[in-house]
Design a protein around this motif. Structure first.
Motif, PDB file in Angstrom:
ATOM      1  N   GLN A 115       1.962  16.011   0.054  1.00 18.24           N
ATOM      2  CA  GLN A 115       2.242  15.758  -1.370  1.00 18.24           C
ATOM      3  C   GLN A 115       0.849  16.138  -2.212  1.00 18.24           C
ATOM      4  OE1 GLN A 115       3.597  11.774  -2.472  1.00 18.24           O
ATOM      5  NE2 GLN A 115       4.174  12.566  -4.504  1.00 18.24           N
ATOM      6  N   LYS A 116      -0.264  15.357  -1.965  1.00 17.04           N
ATOM      7  CA  LYS A 116      -1.226  15.493  -2.580  1.00 17.04           C
ATOM      8  C   LYS A 116      -1.732  16.890  -2.705  1.00 17.04           C
ATOM      9  CE  LYS A 116      -1.964  11.624  -4.251  1.00 17.04           C
ATOM     10  NZ  LYS A 116      -1.852  11.475  -6.028  1.00 17.04           N
ATOM     11  N   GLN A 117      -1.651  17.834  -1.570  1.00 17.68           N
ATOM     12  CA  GLN A 117      -2.003  18.901  -1.084  1.00 17.68           C
ATOM     13  C   GLN A 117      -1.297  19.878  -2.255  1.00 17.68           C
ATOM     14  OE1 GLN A 117      -2.076  19.676   2.827  1.00 17.68           O
ATOM     15  NE2 GLN A 117      -4.231  19.120   3.139  1.00 17.68           N
ATOM     16  N   ALA A 118       0.064  19.743  -2.283  1.00 14.91           N
ATOM     17  CA  ALA A 118       0.972  20.405  -3.170  1.00 14.91           C
ATOM     18  C   ALA A 118       0.511  20.144  -4.628  1.00 14.91           C
ATOM     19  CB  ALA A 118       2.340  20.087  -2.859  1.00 14.91           C
ATOM     20  N   GLN A 119       0.213  19.172  -4.889  1.00 13.20           N
ATOM     21  CA  GLN A 119      -0.130  18.630  -6.442  1.00 13.20           C
ATOM     22  C   GLN A 119      -1.427  19.529  -6.745  1.00 13.20           C
ATOM     23  OE1 GLN A 119      -0.405  14.573  -6.599  1.00 13.20           O
ATOM     24  NE2 GLN A 119       2.010  14.478  -6.958  1.00 13.20           N
ATOM     25  N   LEU A 120      -2.481  19.552  -5.846  1.00 12.78           N
ATOM     26  CA  LEU A 120      -3.899  20.117  -6.272  1.00 12.78           C
ATOM     27  C   LEU A 120      -3.359  21.808  -6.200  1.00 12.78           C
ATOM     28  CD1 LEU A 120      -6.229  18.103  -3.973  1.00 12.78           C
ATOM     29  CD2 LEU A 120      -6.094  17.968  -6.428  1.00 12.78           C
ATOM     30  N   GLN A 121      -2.566  22.134  -5.532  1.00 16.78           N
ATOM     31  CA  GLN A 121      -2.270  23.824  -5.170  1.00 16.78           C
ATOM     32  C   GLN A 121      -1.741  24.151  -6.418  1.00 16.78           C
ATOM     33  OE1 GLN A 121      -3.459  25.765  -2.726  1.00 16.78           O
ATOM     34  NE2 GLN A 121      -2.950  27.334  -4.393  1.00 16.78           N
ATOM     35  N   ALA A 122      -0.674  23.161  -6.886  1.00 17.28           N
ATOM     36  CA  ALA A 122       0.057  23.654  -8.135  1.00 17.28           C
ATOM     37  C   ALA A 122      -1.218  23.290  -9.404  1.00 17.28           C
ATOM     38  CB  ALA A 122       1.089  22.482  -8.613  1.00 17.28           C
ATOM     39  N   GLN A 123      -2.098  22.605  -9.500  1.00 13.43           N
ATOM     40  CA  GLN A 123      -2.897  22.546 -10.661  1.00 13.43           C
ATOM     41  C   GLN A 123      -3.839  23.655 -10.387  1.00 13.43           C
ATOM     42  OE1 GLN A 123      -5.021  18.814  -9.793  1.00 13.43           O
ATOM     43  NE2 GLN A 123      -3.476  17.422 -10.954  1.00 13.43           N
ATOM     44  N   LEU A 124      -4.042  24.089  -9.425  1.00 17.98           N
ATOM     45  CA  LEU A 124      -5.081  25.134  -9.095  1.00 17.98           C
ATOM     46  C   LEU A 124      -4.363  26.839  -9.630  1.00 17.98           C
ATOM     47  CD1 LEU A 124      -7.687  26.344  -8.009  1.00 17.98           C
ATOM     48  CD2 LEU A 124      -6.735  26.544  -5.794  1.00 17.98           C
ATOM     49  N   LEU A 145       0.820  -1.213   0.034  1.00 19.39           N
ATOM     50  CA  LEU A 145       0.089  -0.061   0.138  1.00 19.39           C
ATOM     51  C   LEU A 145       0.852   1.001   0.080  1.00 19.39           C
ATOM     52  CD1 LEU A 145      -2.856  -1.032   2.454  1.00 19.39           C
ATOM     53  CD2 LEU A 145      -2.978  -0.525   0.092  1.00 19.39           C
ATOM     54  N   GLN A 146       2.254   1.139   0.884  1.00 21.46           N
ATOM     55  CA  GLN A 146       2.863   2.317   0.706  1.00 21.46           C
ATOM     56  C   GLN A 146       3.388   2.545  -0.570  1.00 21.46           C
ATOM     57  OE1 GLN A 146       5.764   1.430   3.915  1.00 21.46           O
ATOM     58  NE2 GLN A 146       4.486   2.274   5.328  1.00 21.46           N
ATOM     59  N   LEU A 147       3.935   1.451  -1.291  1.00 21.52           N
ATOM     60  CA  LEU A 147       4.452   1.725  -2.625  1.00 21.52           C
ATOM     61  C   LEU A 147       3.258   2.113  -3.656  1.00 21.52           C
ATOM     62  CD1 LEU A 147       6.450  -1.547  -2.676  1.00 21.52           C
ATOM     63  CD2 LEU A 147       7.316   0.642  -2.636  1.00 21.52           C
ATOM     64  N   ARG A 148       2.036   1.735  -3.473  1.00 21.84           N
ATOM     65  CA  ARG A 148       1.163   2.168  -4.193  1.00 21.84           C
ATOM     66  C   ARG A 148       0.739   3.558  -4.309  1.00 21.84           C
ATOM     67  NH1 ARG A 148      -5.168   1.305  -3.700  1.00 21.84           N
ATOM     68  NH2 ARG A 148      -5.998   1.711  -5.779  1.00 21.84           N
ATOM     69  N   SER A 149       0.983   4.099  -3.219  1.00 22.96           N
ATOM     70  CA  SER A 149       0.872   5.297  -2.484  1.00 22.96           C
ATOM     71  C   SER A 149       1.855   6.256  -3.008  1.00 22.96           C
ATOM     72  CB  SER A 149       0.270   5.670  -1.202  1.00 22.96           C
ATOM     73  OG  SER A 149      -0.881   4.985  -0.887  1.00 22.96           O
ATOM     74  N   GLY A 150       2.964   5.876  -3.446  1.00 21.73           N
ATOM     75  CA  GLY A 150       4.041   6.596  -3.881  1.00 21.73           C
ATOM     76  C   GLY A 150       5.386   6.567  -3.133  1.00 21.73           C
ATOM     77  N   ALA A 151       5.488   5.678  -1.968  1.00 29.11           N
ATOM     78  CA  ALA A 151       6.527   5.537  -1.308  1.00 29.11           C
ATOM     79  C   ALA A 151       7.700   5.033  -2.236  1.00 29.11           C
ATOM     80  CB  ALA A 151       6.295   4.483  -0.153  1.00 29.11           C
ATOM     81  N   PRO A 152       8.936   5.591  -2.069  1.00 32.63           N
ATOM     82  CA  PRO A 152      10.033   5.230  -2.842  1.00 32.63           C
ATOM     83  C   PRO A 152      10.598   3.759  -2.543  1.00 32.63           C
ATOM     84  CG  PRO A 152      10.893   6.719  -1.223  1.00 32.63           C
ATOM     85  CD  PRO A 152       9.267   6.650  -1.062  1.00 32.63           C
ATOM     86  N   SER A 153      10.846   2.986  -3.526  1.00 31.65           N
ATOM     87  CA  SER A 153      11.152   1.787  -3.408  1.00 31.65           C
ATOM     88  C   SER A 153      12.846   1.680  -3.063  1.00 31.65           C
ATOM     89  CB  SER A 153      11.010   0.849  -4.878  1.00 31.65           C
ATOM     90  OG  SER A 153      11.580  -0.584  -4.808  1.00 31.65           O
ATOM     91  N   VAL A 154      12.979   0.498  -2.407  1.00 32.27           N
ATOM     92  CA  VAL A 154      14.571   0.377  -1.983  1.00 32.27           C
ATOM     93  C   VAL A 154      15.314  -0.473  -3.012  1.00 32.27           C
ATOM     94  CG1 VAL A 154      14.152   0.682   0.079  1.00 32.27           C
ATOM     95  CG2 VAL A 154      14.026  -1.575  -0.676  1.00 32.27           C
ATOM     96  N   GLN A 199       0.778  11.573   6.738  1.00 29.26           N
ATOM     97  CA  GLN A 199       0.981  12.999   6.542  1.00 29.26           C
ATOM     98  C   GLN A 199       1.670  13.444   5.047  1.00 29.26           C
ATOM     99  OE1 GLN A 199       3.012  13.546  10.480  1.00 29.26           O
ATOM    100  NE2 GLN A 199       1.018  13.598  11.471  1.00 29.26           N
ATOM    101  N   ASP A 200       2.829  12.783   5.199  1.00 28.06           N
ATOM    102  CA  ASP A 200       3.791  13.284   3.829  1.00 28.06           C
ATOM    103  C   ASP A 200       2.728  12.927   2.609  1.00 28.06           C
ATOM    104  OD1 ASP A 200       5.703  13.716   5.596  1.00 28.06           O
ATOM    105  OD2 ASP A 200       6.788  11.704   5.036  1.00 28.06           O
ATOM    106  N   TYR A 201       2.003  11.974   2.506  1.00 30.92           N
ATOM    107  CA  TYR A 201       1.394  11.765   1.472  1.00 30.92           C
ATOM    108  C   TYR A 201       0.334  12.966   1.412  1.00 30.92           C
ATOM    109  CZ  TYR A 201      -2.109   9.314  -1.731  1.00 30.92           C
ATOM    110  OH  TYR A 201      -2.778   8.864  -2.757  1.00 30.92           O
ATOM    111  N   VAL A 202      -0.481  13.242   2.403  1.00 31.32           N
ATOM    112  CA  VAL A 202      -1.438  14.128   2.217  1.00 31.32           C
ATOM    113  C   VAL A 202      -0.762  15.542   1.778  1.00 31.32           C
ATOM    114  CG1 VAL A 202      -2.932  15.699   3.737  1.00 31.32           C
ATOM    115  CG2 VAL A 202      -2.978  12.949   4.043  1.00 31.32           C
TER     116      VAL A 202
END
Length: 105
Positions: free
Chosen positions: A87-96, A34-43, A82-85
């Motif tokens: 990141q998503k907020q920053a993406q949405l703000q950039a789109q806006l 689930l972490q990988l699916r949400s964008g966590a970096p792979s090792v 928290q980091d994922y939220v």
């Protein structure tokens, strides 16, 4: 005809030795997938990640390499969320901001 072995079947003994039960291994693997699916970096190196799109297999490979260990190096779920939220907020703000710039033109 002999079927090929999956990564999980080849390394299952090693993976089971990392936890106290097969149930905990299942939970840890699912959480990492689930972490990988949400964008966590792979090792894993890129060449190993490309071979499969199955995130459960990728999570198991990560655990089998020893680069992640159960209970210590897996991302803290609270911090990850928290980091994922953020990141998503920053993406949405950039789109806006991009949409506002287009409207100004």
């Amino acid at each position: 005809m002999e079927r090929g072995f999956t990564m999980a079947e080849k390394d299952i003994d090693k993976l089971l030795s990392l936890t106290d039960s097969k149930y905990r291994l299942s939970v840890v693997t699912a959480k990492r997938a689930l972490q990988l699916r949400s964008g966590a970096p792979s090792v894993l190196p890129v060449e190993q990640r490309v071979r499969t799109r199955n995130l459960v297999t990728q999570a198991m490979r990560e655990l089998a390499t020893g680069k992640l260990t159960v209970g210590t190096e897996l991302m803290d779920e609270g911090r990850f969320h928290q980091d994922y939220v953020r990141q998503k907020q920053a993406q949405l703000q950039a789109q806006l901001n991009a949409e506002r710039e287009r409207e100004r033109d």
